[in-house]
Scaffold this motif. Structure first.
Motif, PDB file in Angstrom:
ATOM      1  N   VAL A  70       0.846  -1.190   0.000  1.00  0.00           N
ATOM      2  CA  VAL A  70       0.000   0.000   0.000  1.00  0.00           C
ATOM      3  C   VAL A  70       0.879   1.236   0.000  1.00  0.00           C
ATOM      4  CG1 VAL A  70      -1.654   1.329   1.368  1.00  0.00           C
ATOM      5  CG2 VAL A  70      -1.897  -1.129   1.210  1.00  0.00           C
ATOM      6  N   GLN A  71       0.539   2.180  -0.886  1.00  0.00           N
ATOM      7  CA  GLN A  71       1.207   3.482  -0.877  1.00  0.00           C
ATOM      8  C   GLN A  71       0.190   4.502  -0.376  1.00  0.00           C
ATOM      9  OE1 GLN A  71       2.186   5.576  -4.561  1.00  0.00           O
ATOM     10  NE2 GLN A  71       4.248   5.872  -3.734  1.00  0.00           N
ATOM     11  N   LEU A  72       0.545   5.172   0.709  1.00  0.00           N
ATOM     12  CA  LEU A  72      -0.349   6.157   1.315  1.00  0.00           C
ATOM     13  C   LEU A  72       0.222   7.537   1.047  1.00  0.00           C
ATOM     14  CD1 LEU A  72      -2.027   5.963   4.698  1.00  0.00           C
ATOM     15  CD2 LEU A  72      -0.591   7.915   4.292  1.00  0.00           C
ATOM     16  N   ARG A  73      -0.621   8.440   0.574  1.00  0.00           N
ATOM     17  CA  ARG A  73      -0.214   9.824   0.328  1.00  0.00           C
ATOM     18  C   ARG A  73      -1.137  10.729   1.135  1.00  0.00           C
ATOM     19  NH1 ARG A  73       3.017  10.551  -4.080  1.00  0.00           N
ATOM     20  NH2 ARG A  73       2.256  12.646  -4.482  1.00  0.00           N
TER      21      ARG A  73
ATOM     22  N   ARG B   1      13.067  16.908   9.387  1.00  0.00           N
ATOM     23  CA  ARG B   1      13.860  16.279   8.323  1.00  0.00           C
ATOM     24  C   ARG B   1      13.482  14.813   8.192  1.00  0.00           C
ATOM     25  NH1 ARG B   1      14.427  19.982   5.595  1.00  0.00           N
ATOM     26  NH2 ARG B   1      15.460  21.806   6.391  1.00  0.00           N
ATOM     27  N   ASP B   2      12.726  14.495   7.163  1.00  0.00           N
ATOM     28  CA  ASP B   2      12.334  13.120   6.910  1.00  0.00           C
ATOM     29  C   ASP B   2      12.146  12.968   5.407  1.00  0.00           C
ATOM     30  OD1 ASP B   2      10.450  10.756   6.605  1.00  0.00           O
ATOM     31  OD2 ASP B   2      10.848  10.702   8.765  1.00  0.00           O
ATOM     32  N   GLY B   3      12.707  11.927   4.835  1.00  0.00           N
ATOM     33  CA  GLY B   3      12.637  11.720   3.396  1.00  0.00           C
ATOM     34  C   GLY B   3      11.241  11.432   2.881  1.00  0.00           C
ATOM     35  N   ARG B   4      10.305  11.139   3.773  1.00  0.00           N
ATOM     36  CA  ARG B   4       8.941  10.819   3.343  1.00  0.00           C
ATOM     37  C   ARG B   4       8.090  12.062   3.121  1.00  0.00           C
ATOM     38  NH1 ARG B   4       7.914   6.665   8.159  1.00  0.00           N
ATOM     39  NH2 ARG B   4       9.038   8.333   9.192  1.00  0.00           N
ATOM     40  N   ILE B   5       8.567  13.240   3.552  1.00  0.00           N
ATOM     41  CA  ILE B   5       7.821  14.481   3.369  1.00  0.00           C
ATOM     42  C   ILE B   5       8.427  15.233   2.193  1.00  0.00           C
ATOM     43  CG2 ILE B   5       7.063  16.632   4.434  1.00  0.00           C
ATOM     44  CD1 ILE B   5       7.479  15.310   7.162  1.00  0.00           C
ATOM     45  N   THR B   6       7.613  15.489   1.159  1.00  0.00           N
ATOM     46  CA  THR B   6       8.111  16.190  -0.027  1.00  0.00           C
ATOM     47  C   THR B   6       8.116  17.697   0.221  1.00  0.00           C
ATOM     48  OG1 THR B   6       5.933  16.441  -1.047  1.00  0.00           O
ATOM     49  CG2 THR B   6       7.145  14.400  -1.527  1.00  0.00           C
ATOM     50  N   GLU B   7       8.757  18.410  -0.697  1.00  0.00           N
ATOM     51  CA  GLU B   7       8.819  19.881  -0.589  1.00  0.00           C
ATOM     52  C   GLU B   7       7.429  20.505  -0.706  1.00  0.00           C
ATOM     53  OE1 GLU B   7      11.760  22.190  -1.762  1.00  0.00           O
ATOM     54  OE2 GLU B   7      13.272  20.743  -1.107  1.00  0.00           O
ATOM     55  N   GLU B   8       6.518  19.833  -1.408  1.00  0.00           N
ATOM     56  CA  GLU B   8       5.164  20.363  -1.599  1.00  0.00           C
ATOM     57  C   GLU B   8       4.268  20.110  -0.390  1.00  0.00           C
ATOM     58  OE1 GLU B   8       6.431  18.066  -4.046  1.00  0.00           O
ATOM     59  OE2 GLU B   8       7.362  19.797  -4.998  1.00  0.00           O
ATOM     60  N   GLY B   9       4.762  19.377   0.607  1.00  0.00           N
ATOM     61  CA  GLY B   9       3.974  19.102   1.799  1.00  0.00           C
ATOM     62  C   GLY B   9       3.123  17.848   1.685  1.00  0.00           C
ATOM     63  N   VAL B  10       3.595  16.873   0.918  1.00  0.00           N
ATOM     64  CA  VAL B  10       2.885  15.606   0.779  1.00  0.00           C
ATOM     65  C   VAL B  10       3.716  14.527   1.462  1.00  0.00           C
ATOM     66  CG1 VAL B  10       1.977  13.894  -0.840  1.00  0.00           C
ATOM     67  CG2 VAL B  10       1.861  16.321  -1.400  1.00  0.00           C
ATOM     68  N   ILE B  11       3.072  13.757   2.324  1.00  0.00           N
ATOM     69  CA  ILE B  11       3.749  12.650   2.994  1.00  0.00           C
ATOM     70  C   ILE B  11       3.458  11.385   2.208  1.00  0.00           C
ATOM     71  CG2 ILE B  11       3.899  11.282   5.107  1.00  0.00           C
ATOM     72  CD1 ILE B  11       2.999  13.759   6.635  1.00  0.00           C
ATOM     73  N   VAL B  12       4.531  10.653   1.831  1.00  0.00           N
ATOM     74  CA  VAL B  12       4.389   9.420   1.057  1.00  0.00           C
ATOM     75  C   VAL B  12       4.949   8.276   1.894  1.00  0.00           C
ATOM     76  CG1 VAL B  12       4.967   8.219  -1.073  1.00  0.00           C
ATOM     77  CG2 VAL B  12       4.677  10.694  -1.089  1.00  0.00           C
ATOM     78  N   ILE B  13       4.093   7.291   2.178  1.00  0.00           N
ATOM     79  CA  ILE B  13       4.493   6.126   2.963  1.00  0.00           C
ATOM     80  C   ILE B  13       4.153   4.867   2.183  1.00  0.00           C
ATOM     81  CG2 ILE B  13       4.051   4.817   5.080  1.00  0.00           C
ATOM     82  CD1 ILE B  13       3.476   7.478   6.456  1.00  0.00           C
TER      83      ILE B  13
END
Length: 141
Positions: free
Chosen positions: A40-43, A63-75
């Motif tokens: 599952v990919q959660l956005r 600082r976490d690689g799962r948070i993009t510059e646009e403010g979207v968290i991808v897990i």
């Protein structure tokens, strides 16, 4: 997901901000790995709902690689064999990430050592000094 995801008293993520997609898991799994979408990919789009400004700043600084510059968290969750358990795992990890991002340690109040504890430390230090002083060479008189 049909109800909000509660992070703390002031922050909850509404269902419309979370988007889940079933994808194929990587790694070993035999013949079925190529035909089942169990991962599952959660956005979670943090810009699609209201967040208190202090929380928004803390999340942006986190600082976490799962948070993009646009403010979207991808897990991406693929630890379990069933899609339902991977979805639960992804939601739990999103909750954990947001809690960690908005957490602030309480301010430490400096304290002084008590007079008696200072005296004990001096006494112990003097005793150690005596012991180490006795380790030297023995002088002939």
């Amino acid at each position: 997901m049909d109800k909000p995801l509660y992070i703390d008293k002031r922050l909850s993520v509404p269902p419309h901000a979370i988007e889940t997609t079933a994808i194929r898991a990587s790694g070993p799994g035999g013949q079925s790995v190529n035909k089942t979408n169990s991962a599952v990919q959660l956005r979670c789009d943090l810009n699609s709902f209201h967040i208190p400004e202090t929380y928004r700043r803390r999340i942006a600084r986190f600082r976490d690689g799962r948070i993009t510059e646009e403010g979207v968290i991808v897990i991406k969750a693929q630890n379990h064999r069933s899609q339902a358990r991977n979805l639960e795992d992804a939601i739990r990890r999103l909750q954990s990430l947001l809690r960690k991002a908005i957490h602030v340690d309480p301010v430490r109040i400096k304290t002084r050592a008590s007079y008696s504890s200072q005296q004990r430390a001096v006494k112990k230090s003097k005793r150690r000094s005596e012991i180490k002083g006795l380790r030297g060479k023995v002088k002939d008189w």
